[in-house]
Design an enzyme around this catalytic site. Structure first.
Site, mmCIF file in Angstrom:
data_model
loop_
_atom_site.group_PDB
_atom_site.id
_atom_site.type_symbol
_atom_site.label_atom_id
_atom_site.label_comp_id
_atom_site.label_asym_id
_atom_site.label_seq_id
_atom_site.Cartn_x
_atom_site.Cartn_y
_atom_site.Cartn_z
ATOM 1 N N LYS A 28 0.849 -1.197 0.000
ATOM 2 C CA LYS A 28 0.000 0.000 0.000
ATOM 3 C C LYS A 28 0.878 1.238 0.000
ATOM 4 C CE LYS A 28 0.737 1.379 4.463
ATOM 5 N NZ LYS A 28 1.380 2.672 4.873
ATOM 6 N N MET A 117 11.061 -4.504 4.633
ATOM 7 C CA MET A 117 10.606 -4.235 5.987
ATOM 8 C C MET A 117 10.955 -2.795 6.357
ATOM 9 S SD MET A 117 11.800 -7.771 7.836
ATOM 10 C CE MET A 117 11.193 -7.186 9.433
ATOM 11 N N GLY A 118 10.106 -2.189 7.177
ATOM 12 C CA GLY A 118 10.374 -0.819 7.597
ATOM 13 C C GLY A 118 10.275 0.180 6.469
ATOM 14 N N GLY A 119 9.490 -0.147 5.445
ATOM 15 C CA GLY A 119 9.408 0.721 4.280
ATOM 16 C C GLY A 119 8.184 1.610 4.236
ATOM 17 N N GLY A 120 7.221 1.383 5.140
ATOM 18 C CA GLY A 120 5.997 2.176 5.114
ATOM 19 C C GLY A 120 5.010 1.743 4.051
ATOM 20 N N ILE A 121 5.213 0.536 3.497
ATOM 21 C CA ILE A 121 4.299 0.061 2.457
ATOM 22 C C ILE A 121 3.458 -1.130 2.935
ATOM 23 C CG2 ILE A 121 5.606 0.972 0.511
ATOM 24 C CD1 ILE A 121 6.888 -1.707 0.117
ATOM 25 N N GLY A 123 4.074 -4.194 4.375
ATOM 26 C CA GLY A 123 4.362 -5.592 4.080
ATOM 27 C C GLY A 123 3.928 -6.555 5.166
ATOM 28 N N ASP A 158 -2.684 -1.025 10.485
ATOM 29 C CA ASP A 158 -2.819 -1.116 9.031
ATOM 30 C C ASP A 158 -3.438 -2.428 8.560
ATOM 31 O OD1 ASP A 158 -1.735 1.374 8.738
ATOM 32 O OD2 ASP A 158 0.214 0.698 7.995
#
Length: 302
Positions: A28, A117-121, A123, A158
């Protein structure tokens, strides 16, 4: 990606779906992110638009009748018990037991991880949501969507949007969702070489927490932003540099969530891929199409 044709057989007194179920756990983007306040429990009130993408992790599920949960993946550095997939499966087991289901519900789960990971998308949250929906189907629990979303919220703010499987306007802590049909766009998404701590961002004294709430219609008029972006750019120079580079191609480039990934919208796949092809070696990324509904939608309970 959709499931294979399912079959079932009688095991230990119960019908269990046994063919593998293969699902995409989509990424997302937060097209904007306004923080409008802070609750007494420390959670932040926000407004955002979740844009689902046609790109993500792939999970394969096979039901077991012995209660065991086995996870295999190409993901390293996450303990088995801390993995959101395992936590989601255990939460669903507990919900089934609490409702009086005495079957020994288990699963073999394979994760093909491509989302950072830790990307704000999203996962990890998407993986958890996909696990809840898939095992609800495989275990034939018939838990309705609102109940699955409530269970998902206990795993992360989320998770509900991925269970709902629709791009959406979101408020509250992100769980109050209104499905949206968004204009078709292609997105170039790049990942700076850093891991942004969501806890650090949301607890930081310099984070903006008093943005005035807006209506859905105001989004199309512009003026929105990501309230986390200025702080993250200051704390993580890698994010700042990535945005400087991406804004050369589209001034509407911005960060998603609390980062670290940044993205820019384009009208065609060709435009988006042409930009990604010029990314420096320290900015890996992907191109994806925005979708109003994810493939998980067809597997949701009525």
């Amino acid at each position: 990606m959709t499931a294979s044709v399912l079959s079932s057989r009688f095991i230990s007194g119960s019908w269990i779906v046994t063919d593998p179920l293969v699902l995409l756990a989509p990424a997302k983007l937060n097209l904007f992110l306004h923080i409008t306040g802070r609750r007494n429990d420390g959670y932040h009130q926000l407004q955002t638009i979740f844009q689902l993408l046609d790109y993500g992790d792939t999970l394969t599920f096979r039901a077991r009748a012995d209660g065991q949960l086995n996870l295999s993946s190409n993901l390293t550095g996450v303990n088995y018990s801390d993995n959101l997939i395992v936590r989601a499966a255990r939460a669903l087991q507990a919900a089934a037991q609490a409702s009086g289901n005495s079957r020994r519900l288990g699963a073999d789960i394979q994760l093909d991880k491509v989302l950072p990971m830790g990307g704000g998308i999203g996962g990890g949250s998407s993986d958890a949501a996909t696990t809840l929906v898939a095992l609800n189907q495989l275990w034939q629990l018939n838990i309705d969507k609102p109940s699955l979303m409530s269970l998902g919220l206990s795993l992360g703010a989320d998770v509900p949007v991925f269970i709902n499987a629709c791009s959406a306007w979101a408020e509250g802590v992100g769980e109050q969702l209104t499905a949206l049909d968004l204009p078709p766009k292609w997105f170039t998404v790049v990942q700076p070489d850093c891991h942004v701590s969501t806890a650090t961002v949301f607890s930081h004294k310099d984070l903006t927490r008093d943005t005035r709430p807006i209506k859905v219609a105001a989004f199309s008029q512009g003026g929105t932003r990501n309230d986390c972006e200025p702080l993250v750019r200051k704390l993580y120079p890698e994010v700042d540099n990535a945005l400087i580079w991406l804004k050369k191609f589209n001034d509407n480039a911005r960060m998603t969530g609390t980062g670290a990934c940044v993205f820019a919208p384009f009208n065609s796949e060709g435009e988006a891929r042409a930009v990604l092809a010029q990314a420096p070696d320290n900015l890996p990324g992907f191109v994806a199409k925005g979708v109003s509904r994810s493939a998980l939608f067809e597997h949701l309970p009525e």
